[in-house]
Structure formats: C-alpha cells, structure tokens
Write a protein that holds these residues in place. Structure first.
Motif, mmCIF file in Angstrom:
data_model
loop_
_atom_site.group_PDB
_atom_site.id
_atom_site.type_symbol
_atom_site.label_atom_id
_atom_site.label_comp_id
_atom_site.label_asym_id
_atom_site.label_seq_id
_atom_site.Cartn_x
_atom_site.Cartn_y
_atom_site.Cartn_z
ATOM 1 N N ASN A 70 -27.704 129.476 118.641
ATOM 2 C CA ASN A 70 -26.670 130.074 117.813
ATOM 3 C C ASN A 70 -25.601 130.657 118.734
ATOM 4 N N VAL A 71 -24.700 129.791 119.214
ATOM 5 C CA VAL A 71 -23.723 130.194 120.230
ATOM 6 C C VAL A 71 -22.458 130.699 119.545
ATOM 7 N N ASN A 72 -21.879 131.764 120.117
ATOM 8 C CA ASN A 72 -20.652 132.309 119.537
ATOM 9 C C ASN A 72 -19.482 131.361 119.678
ATOM 10 N N ALA A 73 -19.391 130.703 120.843
ATOM 11 C CA ALA A 73 -18.266 129.791 121.080
ATOM 12 C C ALA A 73 -18.661 128.359 120.730
ATOM 13 N N GLY A 74 -19.431 128.192 119.645
ATOM 14 C CA GLY A 74 -19.979 126.880 119.310
ATOM 15 C C GLY A 74 -18.933 125.784 119.163
ATOM 16 N N LEU A 75 -17.842 126.113 118.483
ATOM 17 C CA LEU A 75 -16.820 125.103 118.220
ATOM 18 C C LEU A 75 -16.190 124.613 119.526
ATOM 19 N N LEU A 76 -15.953 125.569 120.453
ATOM 20 C CA LEU A 76 -15.383 125.209 121.766
ATOM 21 C C LEU A 76 -16.352 124.308 122.519
ATOM 22 N N TYR A 77 -17.633 124.652 122.440
ATOM 23 C CA TYR A 77 -18.663 123.852 123.113
ATOM 24 C C TYR A 77 -18.657 122.426 122.572
ATOM 25 N N GLN B 53 -12.177 132.591 110.995
ATOM 26 C CA GLN B 53 -12.093 133.691 111.939
ATOM 27 C C GLN B 53 -13.318 133.761 112.831
ATOM 28 N N SER B 54 -13.867 132.603 113.169
ATOM 29 C CA SER B 54 -15.023 132.581 114.059
ATOM 30 C C SER B 54 -15.131 131.213 114.704
ATOM 31 N N LEU B 55 -15.733 131.186 115.915
ATOM 32 C CA LEU B 55 -15.978 129.917 116.585
ATOM 33 C C LEU B 55 -17.410 129.453 116.365
ATOM 34 N N ASN B 56 -18.208 130.311 115.702
ATOM 35 C CA ASN B 56 -19.615 129.994 115.481
ATOM 36 C C ASN B 56 -19.739 129.068 114.275
ATOM 37 N N LEU B 57 -20.410 127.906 114.476
ATOM 38 C CA LEU B 57 -20.464 126.916 113.400
ATOM 39 C C LEU B 57 -21.174 127.462 112.160
ATOM 40 N N GLY B 58 -22.193 128.287 112.361
ATOM 41 C CA GLY B 58 -22.895 128.887 111.225
ATOM 42 C C GLY B 58 -21.969 129.803 110.432
ATOM 43 N N ASP B 59 -21.169 130.611 111.168
ATOM 44 C CA ASP B 59 -20.241 131.516 110.488
ATOM 45 C C ASP B 59 -19.150 130.742 109.760
#
Lengths: 342, 202
Positions: free
Chosen positions: A118-125, A179-185
């Motif tokens: 569950n990475v915060n910068a998921g979208l960037l990754y 307002q988030s890069l996390n895919l779950g959010d």
C-alpha cells in the motif's frame, strides 16, 4: 483477518516477512499468467466471431486447451541467437519487457484490503514502471543486429515516449480529483451514494478516452502496433526471436494489457465499487470492469486498420497532449467552484 | 551490519560499478545502458532515505524518458572507435588531474565533521508522505524559484526547437486537415448493376 497465520509467523521468526511476501507474489503472478494464456484464446475467439469465423476449436472443447498447446509448442522450440547479435542483450531483452509488467502489480489494489504494497506514491510508481517497459523493445531491436528489428524498436521508442506524456497528464487530472497518489485512495475517492455517477469517468471523460487510447498505444496493440507492422517491417523488434524468448514478449504484452485494464478500472471506473448503490461492493465488480476493458482492446483490434506512422505521431502530439493540458486547467478551475460534485 | 546497511552497500557498490562501466565501456550503447543501471541503483539509495518521490521521479524522468532518447540517438550514430581513441594518452594527464581534483573536493566537503553531522537522514513515521511534503514546500516557500526554473526550462525548450527547425524548399508533405476532412462521397462511388443471366443459358 489472518489470525490463523500467527502460529506459523511465530515459528518462522524473521524469515516470515520474505516468505509471506513471496507467497503474495506467487498468488498474483500465477493467476496472471493463467489470465494471459486464456486472454490469447479469448482474443482469437472474439476476433473470429467478429469476422464470422469459428476461431480455435480443435484442441479441447471449444479450443479450451489451445493456450496450453501453444505454450508447450513454444517451450519445445529452439531459441536461435543470430550470429551477429549481441548475445547477452539479446537474451536479456525479453526479460526486461516482462519484468516491469509484473513489478507494477505490487501496488495494484484488488479490493479494499487486497494489495501487496500500500504505497503512498503508487500512481507515480505505476508510471515509472510502465516507462521501463520500452527498454526491452529497444534493446531487442538493437541487439538483434537486423534492420527490420532496429526500425521496429526505433518506432516503438518514439511512440511510447510521445504517448507517455498524454498518459501522464491524464493521470495528473485523476490525482487532482482524488487528491492522492495512492491507488486505494483513488478508488475510495469515487465512493458515494450514487453508484456509477460518482466515478471519475464522468468529470474526466476526455482524460478517460485519452488514457485508454494511450494505453493501447503503450502496449503496442492494434491499431497502434507499428512496432510490429508485419506488412512493412516483417514483425518489427521481435523478428529474430524464436521459442520461449519470443513468447516472453507476448507474455509481457498481454500482461500489460491486463494491467492497463486494471488501472483504467481503478482510476476511472471505480475499481471494486458497485455501479448501483444498493448492490454490495466487491472484487467481482473489479473483474467485470477489467473484462469489459479487455474486450475493448480486442474489439479495437478486430475493427480498426493500423495507423500510419505520421498519423500516430500527430494523434499523440497534436491532439492528445493539447486536450489533456486543457483538461488539467479545466479540472483545476472546476474544482474551485461549487459545481464540483465528485 | 544491519539489513539497512547491507542494502545501502549493495546499491552503492552497484552504482559505483555501473558508473565505472559508463566510462570504460567501448560500445556507446553499453555505456548508455550502464548509465541506466547507475540511475536505477541511485534511485534505490534515495528510497532508503525515504525520498520516495525523488527516487520514483528519477526512474520516471531519467530512465524512462531521457535515457530512452539518449539510446535512440546513440544507436543511430556511426562511431569509429579507432578515431575516438586517438590522442587518449595525450589528454590522459589532463583528465586525471580534473578527476583527482573532484575527488579531493568531494572528500573535503562530505568528509568534514560538520557536513556529515548535519546531513544525517531523519527517520519518519509510517504515515509520512514525502510527496505531500515536497509539494507543500515547492508551492508555498519556494514557489517563485520553482516557477522561475519552469520558465527557464520552457525558454530552453522553445530555443532548442527554434534552433533546429529548418524550413527547406521542395519538401513534400501531407495536408493532414484536408485528409481528415475527406468524406465517403469524395472517394467512393457505389455502382448499382442489375444481375445478368449466364451466357450459356443455364
């Protein structure tokens, strides 16, 4: 949720974490490979029906064992390395195509709890890993020491670099909305009382289209498969490959198709959320949406003729990039007003 | 040695070896690929510092875009290695001198106690978002320098395009808008023909 695992966890001690992570990887990669195998069958069947043919129907009922037969055939074939090729790079190129396609799955959420990291910068990754896939194609084309392969890899490099920009901007609008890069959010941002009206494909509709078409271009699928272009440059970058090395390119391509379908579902179609407010959310919705997007991929291939190379570049640079730039501004302004309902 | 240190040394060794490979590789394509490896392992080092945004951006921008274009160009160059290696020993003392000076400067700056004490990485809580922090700083405290840098980059980009854009006479090209506007009626004529009976009367 996983209380029954605790005794095993205590027994293994510090070795628990790597083993548990490895298990999670296996649980994702094995079904993925199965899905890739049966996607090839689905593709041949669907395109067959669209062209009023039957498609594979000899191996097993309805051709259900065809992917296994194909896999076995490719495994038994000899891998021929051309004498003028750069051996090391020639062998490593198919692996470089497949690995990023698998690595992205680390951050893809299947439902509210099911995600490896569950990475915060998921979208960037996701963006970074997707941009690595092009190396396999470029290196394969160069290491083959063949002009057709080389032309194919140059085309592919130019294509992927240009469509990545539009894709990146499409994702910028998604992260502005969520307002988030996390895919779950991002999926949770699409939750609401109105079912499918809460999903981002409505306010971001132009970006939904741009993202999906760029996704088709990034995976080198028809009508954007100029990197292969069998009528112009034989088979493009993989013309010198045979056997399992050749199969790895296709595993990578189909794994990428499934990935783009998952990402489209997560970012624009509400992921695991149910389309109707009175039905429960669940992983089943995710799979239905992914299957629908995958069907679009096959439908595209059966319907559209291949783009000419200059038309492809024009679409990327002169249509998608301006549209996505304008929509970033539109969404930015829209979100400041009270008319933003998402 | 903790796990953290082991990972650090692994990435550091790979970075150094790859960077050496960039210099000593004979084939420029190999050199470019070594540079890609160096970038990837440097991104790993940044990840260890919890600078996830910078690490992923390094991979995204440098590995995913810049190096692809580099490879693109390098692959198409026709490089004569013999000519390239001409005068190697003549320039060697000069290059070695500059390299030595750079090593000395780096050791001087990074090795002194003041800098090494102040540059220790701060460990953060699990819910710390590096991306959010960077965004907040860039768009509040450093907004003017940030915008200025963006404008400078834009000017450089426009200048690069303006310098390389040459209008040559006699170039044939397609008028795309005309092509797009074409309707079916402009190109296609459907001819209706009545069916005829066969000549032999069957």
């Amino acid at each position: 949720m996983m209380e029954w695992l605790e005794p095993i966890q205590k027994m293994l001690g510090p070795a628990w974490l790597p083993i548990w992570t490895l298990l999670k990887i296996v649980v994702i990669v094995l079904p993925l490979m199965g899905a890739v195998a049966y996607l090839t069958l689905a593709e041949r069947k669907v395109i067959g029906w669209m062209q009023i043919r039957i498609g594979p129907n000899r191996v097993g009922y309805f051709g259900l064992l065809q992917p296994l037969a194909d896999g076995l055939k490719l495994l038994m074939k000899e891998i021929i390395v051309p004498s003028g090729a750069n051996k090391f790079l020639f062998i490593i190129a198919p692996i470089l195509t497949l690995m990023p396609a698998l690595a992205v799955w680390a951050v893809v959420p299947f439902n509210a709890e099911l995600v490896v990291a569950n990475v915060n910068a998921g979208l960037l990754y996701v963006l970074a890993m997707a941009s690595l896939g092009v190396y396999g194609v470029i290196i394969a084309g160069w290491a083959s020491n063949s002009k057709y392969a080389f032309l194919g890899s140059l085309r592919s490099a130019a294509q992927i670099v240009s469509y990545e920009i539009a894709m990146g901007f499409a994702l910028v609008t998604v992260l502005m909305a969520a307002q988030s890069l996390n895919l779950g959010d991002i999926v949770r941002g699409q939750q609401g009382t109105h079912g499918l009206l809460n999903w981002y494909f409505i306010p971001l509709f132009p970006m939904f289209v741009v993202y999906f078409i760029s996704g088709v271009a990034e995976t080198n699928r028809a009508p954007f498969d100029v990197a292969e272009g069998e009528s112009e440059i034989v088979a493009g970058f993989h013309v010198e490959y045979s056997g399992m090395a050749f199969a790895l390119f296709f595993l990578g391509e189909y794994a990428n198709m499934i990935l783009v379908s998952f990402l489209t579902s997560i970012m624009f179609l509400g992921g695991w959320l149910s389309p109707l407010p009175f039905l429960p959310d669940g992983i089943l919705w995710m799979f239905i949406k992914v299957a629908f997007v995958l069907f679009l991929f096959l439908w595209f291939r059966a319907t559209f003729p291949r783009y000419r190379y200059d038309q492809l570049m024009r679409l990327g640079w002169k249509v998608f990039i301006p549209v996505s730039l304008i929509w970033v501004v539109v969404v930015g302004v829209w979100m400041q007003t009270s008319y933003w309902l998402w | 040695m903790s796990f953290f240190d082991a990972v650090f040394y692994l990435f550091a060794i790979i970075t150094t070896l790859a960077a050496t490979g960039v210099i000593i590789a004979r084939n420029p394509v190999h050199a470019a690929l070594f540079l890609v490896l160096a970038f990837c392992s440097a991104a790993g080092l940044w990840m260890l510092l919890e600078a996830e945004f910078l690490a992923i951006t390094l991979v995204l921008v440098y590995v995913g875009a810049v190096m692809v274009l580099f490879l693109f160009v390098v692959m198409m160059l026709d490089i004569n290695l013999v000519k390239l290696r001409e005068g190697f020993w003549r320039w060697f003392p000069f290059g070695a001198g500059i390299a030595g000076l750079m090593v000395f400067e780096m050791v001087w700056v990074l090795g002194s106690r003041q800098t090494s004490e102040s540059s220790k990485a701060v460990l953060h809580a699990a819910n710390y978002s590096n991306t959010k922090e960077l965004g907040r700083l860039l768009y509040t405290q450093y907004v003017y320098p940030f915008e200025l840098a963006a404008v400078v980059l834009l000017v450089a980009m426009v200048a690069a395009i303006a310098l390389t854009l040459r209008r040559r006479a006699g170039v044939k090209s397609q008028n795309v808008s005309e092509q797009v506007k074409v309707k079916k009626a402009d190109r296609l004529r459907v001819v209706k023909m009545p069916s005829e009976s066969r000549a032999d009367g069957k």
